[in-house]
Design a protein around this motif. Structure first.
Motif, PDB file in Angstrom:
ATOM      1  N   GLY A   1       0.830  -1.200   0.000  1.00  0.00           N
ATOM      2  CA  GLY A   1       0.000   0.000   0.000  1.00  0.00           C
ATOM      3  C   GLY A   1       0.863   1.249   0.000  1.00  0.00           C
ATOM      4  N   LEU A   2       0.330   2.333   0.530  1.00  0.00           N
ATOM      5  CA  LEU A   2       1.072   3.584   0.704  1.00  0.00           C
ATOM      6  C   LEU A   2       1.558   3.640   2.144  1.00  0.00           C
ATOM      7  CD1 LEU A   2       2.030   6.409  -0.184  1.00  0.00           C
ATOM      8  CD2 LEU A   2      -0.244   7.262   0.461  1.00  0.00           C
ATOM      9  N   PHE A   3       2.868   3.585   2.336  1.00  0.00           N
ATOM     10  CA  PHE A   3       3.448   3.407   3.664  1.00  0.00           C
ATOM     11  C   PHE A   3       3.679   4.737   4.368  1.00  0.00           C
ATOM     12  CE2 PHE A   3       6.803   2.324   6.738  1.00  0.00           C
ATOM     13  CZ  PHE A   3       6.252   1.190   7.319  1.00  0.00           C
ATOM     14  N   ILE A   4       3.360   4.742   5.650  1.00  0.00           N
ATOM     15  CA  ILE A   4       3.642   5.854   6.553  1.00  0.00           C
ATOM     16  C   ILE A   4       4.518   5.306   7.674  1.00  0.00           C
ATOM     17  CG2 ILE A   4       2.630   7.591   8.089  1.00  0.00           C
ATOM     18  CD1 ILE A   4       1.910   8.019   5.189  1.00  0.00           C
ATOM     19  N   PRO A   5       5.611   5.977   8.062  1.00  0.00           N
ATOM     20  CA  PRO A   5       6.155   7.253   7.618  1.00  0.00           C
ATOM     21  C   PRO A   5       6.622   7.228   6.156  1.00  0.00           C
ATOM     22  CG  PRO A   5       7.145   6.558   9.702  1.00  0.00           C
ATOM     23  CD  PRO A   5       6.414   5.388   9.147  1.00  0.00           C
ATOM     24  N   CYS A   6       6.605   8.381   5.571  1.00  0.00           N
ATOM     25  CA  CYS A   6       6.844   8.538   4.147  1.00  0.00           C
ATOM     26  C   CYS A   6       8.199   7.977   3.726  1.00  0.00           C
ATOM     27  CB  CYS A   6       6.743  10.014   3.803  1.00  0.00           C
ATOM     28  SG  CYS A   6       7.037  10.373   2.085  1.00  0.00           S
ATOM     29  N   LYS A   7       8.146   7.050   2.743  1.00  0.00           N
ATOM     30  CA  LYS A   7       9.348   6.490   2.134  1.00  0.00           C
ATOM     31  C   LYS A   7      10.328   5.931   3.157  1.00  0.00           C
ATOM     32  CE  LYS A   7       9.029   9.463  -1.941  1.00  0.00           C
ATOM     33  NZ  LYS A   7       9.683  10.455  -2.809  1.00  0.00           N
ATOM     34  N   ASN A   8       9.761   5.243   4.154  1.00  0.00           N
ATOM     35  CA  ASN A   8      10.605   4.662   5.198  1.00  0.00           C
ATOM     36  C   ASN A   8      10.077   3.271   5.521  1.00  0.00           C
ATOM     37  OD1 ASN A   8      12.491   4.272   7.186  1.00  0.00           O
ATOM     38  ND2 ASN A   8      11.562   5.691   8.659  1.00  0.00           N
ATOM     39  N   ILE A   9      10.095   2.395   4.524  1.00  0.00           N
ATOM     40  CA  ILE A   9       9.472   1.083   4.614  1.00  0.00           C
ATOM     41  C   ILE A   9      10.105   0.201   5.681  1.00  0.00           C
ATOM     42  CG2 ILE A   9      10.965  -0.005   2.894  1.00  0.00           C
ATOM     43  CD1 ILE A   9       7.149  -0.484   3.195  1.00  0.00           C
ATOM     44  N   THR A  10      11.304   0.526   6.150  1.00  0.00           N
ATOM     45  CA  THR A  10      11.967  -0.292   7.173  1.00  0.00           C
ATOM     46  C   THR A  10      11.512   0.051   8.589  1.00  0.00           C
ATOM     47  OG1 THR A  10      13.820   1.263   7.283  1.00  0.00           O
ATOM     48  CG2 THR A  10      14.011  -0.580   5.729  1.00  0.00           C
TER      49      THR A  10
ATOM     50  N   TRP B   1       2.861   1.798   8.882  1.00  0.00           N
ATOM     51  CA  TRP B   1       1.642   1.123   8.424  1.00  0.00           C
ATOM     52  C   TRP B   1       1.268   1.587   7.025  1.00  0.00           C
ATOM     53  CZ3 TRP B   1       1.872   5.253  11.711  1.00  0.00           C
ATOM     54  CH2 TRP B   1       1.124   6.382  11.379  1.00  0.00           C
ATOM     55  N   MET B   2       0.471   0.791   6.350  1.00  0.00           N
ATOM     56  CA  MET B   2      -0.102   1.177   5.062  1.00  0.00           C
ATOM     57  C   MET B   2      -1.396   1.949   5.314  1.00  0.00           C
ATOM     58  SD  MET B   2       2.106  -0.214   3.003  1.00  0.00           S
ATOM     59  CE  MET B   2       3.329  -1.539   3.063  1.00  0.00           C
TER      60      MET B   2
ATOM     61  N   VAL C   1      -3.713   1.475  11.246  1.00  0.00           N
ATOM     62  CA  VAL C   1      -2.653   1.317  12.242  1.00  0.00           C
ATOM     63  C   VAL C   1      -2.862   0.027  13.032  1.00  0.00           C
ATOM     64  CG1 VAL C   1      -1.573   2.341  14.285  1.00  0.00           C
ATOM     65  CG2 VAL C   1      -2.342   3.820  12.400  1.00  0.00           C
ATOM     66  N   VAL C   2      -4.120  -0.283  13.336  1.00  0.00           N
ATOM     67  CA  VAL C   2      -4.437  -1.502  14.097  1.00  0.00           C
ATOM     68  C   VAL C   2      -4.008  -2.738  13.315  1.00  0.00           C
ATOM     69  CG1 VAL C   2      -6.296  -2.880  15.089  1.00  0.00           C
ATOM     70  CG2 VAL C   2      -6.345  -0.388  15.305  1.00  0.00           C
ATOM     71  N   LEU C   3      -4.330  -2.801  12.025  1.00  0.00           N
ATOM     72  CA  LEU C   3      -3.957  -3.959  11.222  1.00  0.00           C
ATOM     73  C   LEU C   3      -2.436  -4.129  11.179  1.00  0.00           C
ATOM     74  CD1 LEU C   3      -5.526  -5.482   8.168  1.00  0.00           C
ATOM     75  CD2 LEU C   3      -3.116  -4.865   7.979  1.00  0.00           C
ATOM     76  N   ALA C   4      -1.716  -3.024  11.023  1.00  0.00           N
ATOM     77  CA  ALA C   4      -0.254  -3.108  11.013  1.00  0.00           C
ATOM     78  C   ALA C   4       0.274  -3.659  12.332  1.00  0.00           C
ATOM     79  CB  ALA C   4       0.344  -1.735  10.723  1.00  0.00           C
ATOM     80  N   SER C   5      -0.391  -3.313  13.442  1.00  0.00           N
ATOM     81  CA  SER C   5       0.053  -3.816  14.749  1.00  0.00           C
ATOM     82  C   SER C   5      -0.133  -5.324  14.855  1.00  0.00           C
ATOM     83  CB  SER C   5      -0.698  -3.096  15.871  1.00  0.00           C
ATOM     84  OG  SER C   5      -2.044  -3.541  15.970  1.00  0.00           O
ATOM     85  N   TRP C   6      -1.210  -5.857  14.252  1.00  0.00           N
ATOM     86  CA  TRP C   6      -1.395  -7.320  14.251  1.00  0.00           C
ATOM     87  C   TRP C   6      -0.222  -8.009  13.564  1.00  0.00           C
ATOM     88  CZ3 TRP C   6      -6.849  -7.093  11.596  1.00  0.00           C
ATOM     89  CH2 TRP C   6      -7.762  -6.490  12.480  1.00  0.00           C
TER      90      TRP C   6
ATOM     91  N   GLY D   1       3.766 -10.212   7.426  1.00  0.00           N
ATOM     92  CA  GLY D   1       3.779  -9.093   6.486  1.00  0.00           C
ATOM     93  C   GLY D   1       5.174  -8.598   6.177  1.00  0.00           C
ATOM     94  N   LYS D   2       6.119  -9.537   6.126  1.00  0.00           N
ATOM     95  CA  LYS D   2       7.511  -9.127   5.884  1.00  0.00           C
ATOM     96  C   LYS D   2       7.757  -8.728   4.436  1.00  0.00           C
ATOM     97  CE  LYS D   2       9.337 -11.863   9.711  1.00  0.00           C
ATOM     98  NZ  LYS D   2      10.223 -12.979  10.136  1.00  0.00           N
ATOM     99  N   ASN D   3       6.911  -9.216   3.528  1.00  0.00           N
ATOM    100  CA  ASN D   3       7.014  -8.766   2.133  1.00  0.00           C
ATOM    101  C   ASN D   3       6.227  -7.468   1.979  1.00  0.00           C
ATOM    102  OD1 ASN D   3       8.597 -10.954   1.148  1.00  0.00           O
ATOM    103  ND2 ASN D   3       6.765 -12.242   1.121  1.00  0.00           N
ATOM    104  N   ARG D   4       6.856  -6.388   2.384  1.00  0.00           N
ATOM    105  CA  ARG D   4       6.219  -5.067   2.359  1.00  0.00           C
ATOM    106  C   ARG D   4       6.567  -4.344   1.065  1.00  0.00           C
ATOM    107  NH1 ARG D   4       7.269  -1.939   8.048  1.00  0.00           N
ATOM    108  NH2 ARG D   4       6.494  -3.512   9.518  1.00  0.00           N
ATOM    109  N   PHE D   5       5.574  -3.672   0.515  1.00  0.00           N
ATOM    110  CA  PHE D   5       5.807  -2.897  -0.705  1.00  0.00           C
ATOM    111  C   PHE D   5       5.100  -1.556  -0.584  1.00  0.00           C
ATOM    112  CE2 PHE D   5       6.357  -7.295  -1.875  1.00  0.00           C
ATOM    113  CZ  PHE D   5       7.486  -7.274  -2.683  1.00  0.00           C
TER     114      PHE D   5
END
Length: 332
Positions: free
Chosen positions: A204-213, A218-219, A253-258, A265-269
């Protein structure tokens, strides 16, 4: 002497001739009915289809009652979370998705509008008409909400609804949750997902901006995708079941916490800049002008924003001249 006129003698038909005459009459009647009342035939076809969502898009530009393309290599479900009274928005989205160009990959994309339980007689009647006409409504057993567990109810119900419908294969490769003020370009989505892993995917669109690590990121809830194995995990795991909300945070944010708590969800894009908010004023990173390879545009809160978005992506390109209208001559 007056001439007596007698009726012509009746020639009895054989049983075979009678049967042939009856069958021919029935076929002729059916042909006339289909020619004059095509919508009535379509309605009955959709009713007979049960709870399976209507195939709004596949490799071919489908007739409303046609079967999907055989054996798609990529299967995507988009669940648009909306509310029962948003009839006009659902009609606009159906048109916007139906008029998009054909997919250029061998994929099938199904779209469902996801509601919580109906609460008025008006909703019961009007939503039922939508179901009969379009077959694209999913009604969950919940009270309508945005951040109080609806996303969990949506994902956790999907395996029970669809498992077994594809002969043991996963019902879908990917499932999206999307807002009803988001416009998704289906071919761009399909081509993007076609080259991604089919397991443990979070896109999805990741927050914080351009900091996928960033582990705490979260998306955004505009639209994000999960692979089917993660959807099945949500349905059976106690982690999301016991943590449906995380006040004051939103459902995204809740889904990302799960996923973080389960090391999934290690294959993040991160799809920045191809997924973004409608541009109104400068914002950090996630709002900008339209770009040709867009996947999704968010925050289309009114008809003006929808019109500008759909015009940029040439949704009216197929309009033909007619004596019935001159749509380009606007009244001052």
């Amino acid at each position: 002497m007056e001439k007596l006129h007698l009726p012509a003698p009746r020639i009895p038909l054989s049983n075979a001739s009678t049967a042939a005459f009856v069958i021919l009459s029935m076929l002729l009647t059916a042909f006339v009915f289909l020619a004059v009342y095509p919508n009535e035939f379509q309605l009955q076809s959709l009713v007979a289809g049960g709870c399976e969502p209507r195939r709004l898009r596949s490799t071919n530009f489908l007739d409303p009652v046609a079967l999907p393309a055989p054996d798609p290599q990529l299967r995507i479900l988009i669940g648009v979370l909306t509310v029962p009274d948003s009839y006009q928005r659902r009609h606009l989205l159906r048109d916007a998705y139906f008029l998009q160009p054909n997919l250029t990959v061998n994929a099938r994309i199904d779209i469902l509008f996801v509601l919580c339980g109906l609460t008025t007689e008006e909703q019961r009647v009007l939503v039922a008409i939508e179901i009969l006409r379009h077959g694209d409504i999913m009604i969950l057993d919940c009270e309508e909400n945005m951040n109080e567990g609806k996303t969990y109810t949506y994902f956790s119900n999907l395996p029970g609804v669809f498992n077994g419908s594809t002969g043991g294969e996963p019902a879908y490769d990917y499932v999206l949750k999307a807002d009803d003020d988001t416009y998704i370009r289906l071919d761009a989505l399909a081509k993007t997902l076609d080259g991604m892993p089919r397991e443990d995917l979070y896109m999805g669109l990741f927050i914080p901006c351009k900091n996928i690590t960033d582990r705490m990121g979260w998306m955004t809830g505009m639209a994000y995708a999960l692979s089917w194995d993660l959807v099945e995990w949500i349905a059976r795991s106690e982690i999301p079941r016991n943590h449906k909300t995380l006040p004051p945070h939103g459902e995204d944010v809740v889904l990302a916490s799960w996923l973080r708590d389960a090391s999934l969800g290690k294959n993040r894009f991160d799809m920045n800049p191809r997924m973004y908010d409608y541009y109104e004023e400068p914002t950090p990173c996630w709002s900008h002008d339209f770009i040709p390879d867009t996947i999704a545009v968010h925050k289309l809160k009114n008809d003006t924003k929808w019109a500008k978005t759909l015009d940029y992506f040439n949704l009216t390109v197929g309009l033909r001249p007619s004596n019935l209208y001159n749509i380009y001559q606007l009244k001052q």
